[in-house]
Design a protein around this motif. Structure first.
Motif, PDB file in Angstrom:
ATOM      1  N   MET A  44      10.482   9.147   5.308  1.00 21.42           N
ATOM      2  CA  MET A  44       9.270   9.368   6.092  1.00 21.42           C
ATOM      3  C   MET A  44       9.321  10.729   6.801  1.00 21.42           C
ATOM      4  O   MET A  44       8.309  11.433   6.889  1.00 21.42           O
ATOM      5  CB  MET A  44       9.095   8.248   7.117  1.00 21.42           C
ATOM      6  CG  MET A  44       8.751   6.900   6.501  1.00 21.42           C
ATOM      7  SD  MET A  44       7.200   6.932   5.586  1.00 21.42           S
ATOM      8  CE  MET A  44       6.041   7.275   6.908  1.00 21.42           C
ATOM      9  N   ALA A  45      10.504  11.110   7.313  1.00 23.21           N
ATOM     10  CA  ALA A  45      10.649  12.426   7.943  1.00 23.21           C
ATOM     11  C   ALA A  45      10.419  13.538   6.926  1.00 23.21           C
ATOM     12  O   ALA A  45       9.765  14.551   7.224  1.00 23.21           O
ATOM     13  CB  ALA A  45      12.040  12.569   8.577  1.00 23.21           C
ATOM     14  N   PHE A  46      10.934  13.339   5.708  1.00 21.74           N
ATOM     15  CA  PHE A  46      10.754  14.336   4.642  1.00 21.74           C
ATOM     16  C   PHE A  46       9.279  14.472   4.266  1.00 21.74           C
ATOM     17  O   PHE A  46       8.738  15.585   4.167  1.00 21.74           O
ATOM     18  CB  PHE A  46      11.594  13.925   3.429  1.00 21.74           C
ATOM     19  CG  PHE A  46      11.530  14.900   2.288  1.00 21.74           C
ATOM     20  CD1 PHE A  46      12.214  16.108   2.349  1.00 21.74           C
ATOM     21  CD2 PHE A  46      10.787  14.623   1.155  1.00 21.74           C
ATOM     22  CE1 PHE A  46      12.151  17.010   1.299  1.00 21.74           C
ATOM     23  CE2 PHE A  46      10.718  15.517   0.105  1.00 21.74           C
ATOM     24  CZ  PHE A  46      11.412  16.712   0.177  1.00 21.74           C
ATOM     25  N   ILE A  47       8.597  13.338   4.082  1.00 22.68           N
ATOM     26  CA  ILE A  47       7.184  13.358   3.706  1.00 22.68           C
ATOM     27  C   ILE A  47       6.329  13.964   4.825  1.00 22.68           C
ATOM     28  O   ILE A  47       5.416  14.753   4.572  1.00 22.68           O
ATOM     29  CB  ILE A  47       6.695  11.937   3.357  1.00 22.68           C
ATOM     30  CG1 ILE A  47       7.436  11.410   2.119  1.00 22.68           C
ATOM     31  CG2 ILE A  47       5.199  11.924   3.112  1.00 22.68           C
ATOM     32  CD1 ILE A  47       7.217  12.220   0.871  1.00 22.68           C
ATOM     33  N   SER A  48       6.635  13.617   6.078  1.00 23.76           N
ATOM     34  CA  SER A  48       5.859  14.152   7.205  1.00 23.76           C
ATOM     35  C   SER A  48       5.991  15.666   7.298  1.00 23.76           C
ATOM     36  O   SER A  48       5.001  16.375   7.551  1.00 23.76           O
ATOM     37  CB  SER A  48       6.337  13.517   8.518  1.00 23.76           C
ATOM     38  OG  SER A  48       6.150  12.115   8.495  1.00 23.76           O
ATOM     39  N   SER A  49       7.205  16.177   7.083  1.00 25.33           N
ATOM     40  CA  SER A  49       7.387  17.629   7.123  1.00 25.33           C
ATOM     41  C   SER A  49       6.643  18.306   5.980  1.00 25.33           C
ATOM     42  O   SER A  49       6.076  19.399   6.158  1.00 25.33           O
ATOM     43  CB  SER A  49       8.879  17.978   7.062  1.00 25.33           C
ATOM     44  OG  SER A  49       9.463  17.494   5.862  1.00 25.33           O
ATOM     45  N   LEU A  50       6.611  17.672   4.799  1.00 29.78           N
ATOM     46  CA  LEU A  50       5.851  18.241   3.686  1.00 29.78           C
ATOM     47  C   LEU A  50       4.350  18.248   3.978  1.00 29.78           C
ATOM     48  O   LEU A  50       3.626  19.164   3.576  1.00 29.78           O
ATOM     49  CB  LEU A  50       6.132  17.462   2.397  1.00 29.78           C
ATOM     50  CG  LEU A  50       7.546  17.569   1.826  1.00 29.78           C
ATOM     51  CD1 LEU A  50       7.637  16.812   0.515  1.00 29.78           C
ATOM     52  CD2 LEU A  50       7.928  19.029   1.607  1.00 29.78           C
ATOM     53  N   ILE A  51       3.869  17.213   4.672  1.00 26.58           N
ATOM     54  CA  ILE A  51       2.442  17.170   5.048  1.00 26.58           C
ATOM     55  C   ILE A  51       2.110  18.334   5.987  1.00 26.58           C
ATOM     56  O   ILE A  51       1.059  18.978   5.850  1.00 26.58           O
ATOM     57  CB  ILE A  51       2.112  15.819   5.711  1.00 26.58           C
ATOM     58  CG1 ILE A  51       2.203  14.688   4.670  1.00 26.58           C
ATOM     59  CG2 ILE A  51       0.722  15.851   6.329  1.00 26.58           C
ATOM     60  CD1 ILE A  51       2.018  13.308   5.262  1.00 26.58           C
ATOM     61  N   ILE A  52       3.008  18.624   6.941  1.00 34.97           N
ATOM     62  CA  ILE A  52       2.789  19.750   7.853  1.00 34.97           C
ATOM     63  C   ILE A  52       2.700  21.056   7.072  1.00 34.97           C
ATOM     64  O   ILE A  52       1.787  21.867   7.276  1.00 34.97           O
ATOM     65  CB  ILE A  52       3.928  19.826   8.889  1.00 34.97           C
ATOM     66  CG1 ILE A  52       3.949  18.559   9.750  1.00 34.97           C
ATOM     67  CG2 ILE A  52       3.780  21.063   9.764  1.00 34.97           C
ATOM     68  CD1 ILE A  52       5.143  18.480  10.669  1.00 34.97           C
ATOM     69  N   ILE A  53       3.642  21.252   6.148  1.00 40.30           N
ATOM     70  CA  ILE A  53       3.642  22.481   5.350  1.00 40.30           C
ATOM     71  C   ILE A  53       2.375  22.569   4.503  1.00 40.30           C
ATOM     72  O   ILE A  53       1.752  23.632   4.384  1.00 40.30           O
ATOM     73  CB  ILE A  53       4.899  22.528   4.461  1.00 40.30           C
ATOM     74  CG1 ILE A  53       6.162  22.594   5.336  1.00 40.30           C
ATOM     75  CG2 ILE A  53       4.856  23.723   3.516  1.00 40.30           C
ATOM     76  CD1 ILE A  53       7.457  22.473   4.565  1.00 40.30           C
ATOM     77  N   LEU A  54       1.953  21.439   3.924  1.00 42.45           N
ATOM     78  CA  LEU A  54       0.751  21.426   3.090  1.00 42.45           C
ATOM     79  C   LEU A  54      -0.495  21.757   3.903  1.00 42.45           C
ATOM     80  O   LEU A  54      -1.339  22.561   3.478  1.00 42.45           O
ATOM     81  CB  LEU A  54       0.597  20.045   2.438  1.00 42.45           C
ATOM     82  CG  LEU A  54      -0.650  19.847   1.559  1.00 42.45           C
ATOM     83  CD1 LEU A  54      -0.585  20.777   0.353  1.00 42.45           C
ATOM     84  CD2 LEU A  54      -0.763  18.399   1.112  1.00 42.45           C
ATOM     85  N   LEU A  55      -0.608  21.184   5.094  1.00 46.06           N
ATOM     86  CA  LEU A  55      -1.791  21.433   5.922  1.00 46.06           C
ATOM     87  C   LEU A  55      -1.876  22.895   6.356  1.00 46.06           C
ATOM     88  O   LEU A  55      -2.966  23.468   6.437  1.00 46.06           O
ATOM     89  CB  LEU A  55      -1.759  20.533   7.164  1.00 46.06           C
ATOM     90  CG  LEU A  55      -2.011  19.034   6.935  1.00 46.06           C
ATOM     91  CD1 LEU A  55      -1.809  18.271   8.230  1.00 46.06           C
ATOM     92  CD2 LEU A  55      -3.429  18.807   6.409  1.00 46.06           C
ATOM     93  N   LEU A  56      -0.733  23.517   6.626  1.00 45.85           N
ATOM     94  CA  LEU A  56      -0.739  24.881   7.134  1.00 45.85           C
ATOM     95  C   LEU A  56      -0.873  25.927   6.042  1.00 45.85           C
ATOM     96  O   LEU A  56      -1.384  27.029   6.290  1.00 45.85           O
ATOM     97  CB  LEU A  56       0.546  25.151   7.934  1.00 45.85           C
ATOM     98  CG  LEU A  56       0.725  24.340   9.218  1.00 45.85           C
ATOM     99  CD1 LEU A  56       2.068  24.641   9.851  1.00 45.85           C
ATOM    100  CD2 LEU A  56      -0.391  24.642  10.207  1.00 45.85           C
ATOM    101  N   LEU A  57      -0.427  25.615   4.824  1.00 42.06           N
ATOM    102  CA  LEU A  57      -0.423  26.611   3.755  1.00 42.06           C
ATOM    103  C   LEU A  57      -1.543  26.440   2.735  1.00 42.06           C
ATOM    104  O   LEU A  57      -1.793  27.352   1.948  1.00 42.06           O
ATOM    105  CB  LEU A  57       0.929  26.590   3.015  1.00 42.06           C
ATOM    106  CG  LEU A  57       2.162  27.002   3.815  1.00 42.06           C
ATOM    107  CD1 LEU A  57       3.394  26.983   2.930  1.00 42.06           C
ATOM    108  CD2 LEU A  57       1.976  28.391   4.414  1.00 42.06           C
TER     109      LEU A  57
END
Length: 496
Positions: free
Chosen positions: A376-389
């Motif tokens: 879940m921590a891995f997926i959440s961090s990927l969501i942050i990167i996806l939203l910003l980039l």
């Protein structure tokens, strides 16, 4: 006979240059005694530099002084230029030979203003190499050399100090021109960049902090634009993001500087939009209004924190990935099938997690939760990167709520993963200290804090949605009332 004399003369000149490289004064005296005109014959030699150039470059002070003391050839050598139009003073300044620089200035101080084929003066060379003592000598002799631009584009000696990251030289020069000399401190190069623009582009944090401490530079930073129309702070958005970018951003914010366009727009809005009523004026002057203005973030939060968020999200994703492939307790180094714990039903394959096997039910259950939280921590961090980039409109409230939720989730699941991993690799008791309950208490407090933040953000989003829906419904009712006959008063206003 003439050929023999020519060979003898060439040999003497060669010995003179060798003596200048070694700094041998005795050889120089012997050659001059043998041929008093030998220094006048240097211009006939094929060498591009004079012996004074060579001795100044190598730092032979006694040899240089002896050359300069020979009249009338010595003082003339101080004005001779090499193939690149550099004088001996240029070379001595670049190498930082203070004594030689002082001796050359005493003979002819006008050479402080001489320029080579690139437009550089001796002061430029000293600034490029950070020769602080030489800079003081050159400025003390010919102060006008400070204002000599490197080229027609307007690049000054201050630009060279920043280009070559010579903060000490920059301090001496700024002190010499005066801290309030706004025009010179904010002078532009051929691309319209001031020294502050240049320091931001090169990410020189100490130089930026020093420049922002100068009132002249700080005033110019608010309004001075380069050819691209950017202030120094705006330039930060167009360079690669890293930890230095975050430090530079904080340095600007510490002195109250934001993007020039935002400051301009904010100032225009204050002029264009007058207060609509006395109630709004009272609200602005009330205690709550003052506190609100103090706590309000003056800037674009997403743009200002994008670099930091990307770095943190990437770091969490990296940690989660490394934890997944290298779990607590390690992995089996080789396959085991003939032991009590590892048999046909519970195959211990090499490369799989040790704590994941069912012979230890406590660790098996904890490992399952550990794996879930880490994922879940891995997926959440990927969501942050996806939203910003991905170019997603993060400024809108629903997207902002989703970004905040992803940030809180990544931090919370990373914390829980840490606690579970620590518990799995720790003994059941460590000197009778209830470490598990301490960790549970700390994590519970953290989760509670994150829960409050998420609840606050969710309530804000719901209030915003309800408010928008109410406004839309009210507008629809007004439009419908206007279109329906018989629903108007005598004065023409709609009945509600």
């Amino acid at each position: 006979m003439n050929h023999i004399m020519r060979c003898d003369e060439d040999d003497k000149i060669k010995r003179l240059y060798e003596a200048s490289m070694e700094g041998c004064v005795d050889t120089l005296k012997s050659l001059i005694q043998d041929d008093p005109l030998i220094l006048s014959k240097i211009s006939l030699s094929p060498y591009g530099e004079t012996p004074l150039h060579v001795s100044a470059l190598f730092g032979h002070l006694n040899f240089t002084k002896k050359l300069l003391s020979i009249k009338p050839q010595g003082p003339k050598l101080a004005m001779e230029l090499d193939r690149l139009k550099r004088s001996p003073l240029h070379l001595a300044s670049a190498e930082g030979h203070t004594g030689i620089v002082q001796a050359l200035i005493q003979v002819n101080d006008s050479m402080c203003l001489a320029t080579d084929q690139d437009g550089k003066t001796p002061l430029h060379y000293a600034a490029m190499r950070g020769r602080v003592e030489v800079i003081k000598l050159l400025i003390g002799s010919q102060r006008e050399s400070i204002w000599k631009n490197l080229n027609e584009g307007g690049e000054t000696v201050l630009h060279l100090c920043v280009q070559y990251n010579q903060l000490g030289a920059l301090r001496v020069l700024v002190e010499s021109v005066g801290y309030e000399n706004n025009e010179f401190l904010n002078s532009k190069d051929q691309h319209g960049n001031t020294i502050l623009h240049l320091a931001v582009m090169l990410k020189q944090i100490e130089t930026i902090k020093y420049l922002l401490s100068l009132s002249g530079v700080k005033k110019g930073a608010k309004t001075t634009l380069n050819q691209s129309g950017f202030t120094a702070f705006d330039t930060l958005e167009h360079i690669p993001k890293d930890f230095k970018s975050l430090q530079i951003q904080n340095a600007f914010q510490d002195v109250g500087l934001q993007r020039g366009t935002q400051q301009c727009n904010h100032h225009q809005l204050q002029q264009v939009q007058p207060s609509s009523s006395s109630s709004s004026i009272k609200a602005k002057t009330s205690c709550w209004g003052k506190c609100n203005r103090l706590m309000r973030y003056k800037g674009d939060w997403i743009k200002d924190k994008t670099g930091a968020l990307l770095i943190v999200a990437t770091l969490i994703a990296t940690l989660s990935y490394q934890t997944a492939v290298n779990p607590p307790g390690g992995v089996w180094q080789e396959s085991r099938n003939n032991t009590v714990d590892c048999n046909f039903e519970n195959n211990c394959t090499a490369g799989t997690s040790v704590l994941a096997h069912h012979f230890n039910m406590k660790h098996q259950s904890e490992y399952l939760w550990f794996l879930i939280c880490n994922s879940m921590a891995f997926i959440s961090s990927l969501i942050i990167i996806l939203l910003l980039l991905s170019g997603f409109p993060v400024r809108y409230r629903p997207c902002m709520w989703l970004l905040n939720l992803a940030i809180c989730s990544a931090l919370t699941f990373t914390t829980i993963t840490y606690v579970l991993g620590t518990d799995m690799v720790s003994p059941s008791k460590i000197d009778d200290v209830p470490t598990w309950w301490i960790c549970v208490g700390l994590v519970g407090s953290w989760v509670g804090l994150i829960g409050i933040i998420i609840a606050f953000q969710t309530i804000r989003l719901l209030v915003w949605v309800v408010k928008k829906l109410f406004i839309c419904m009210f507008k629809c009712c007004m439009c419908r009332a206007k279109r329906t006959p018989g629903n108007h008063n005598i004065d023409g206003t709609a009945r509600v």
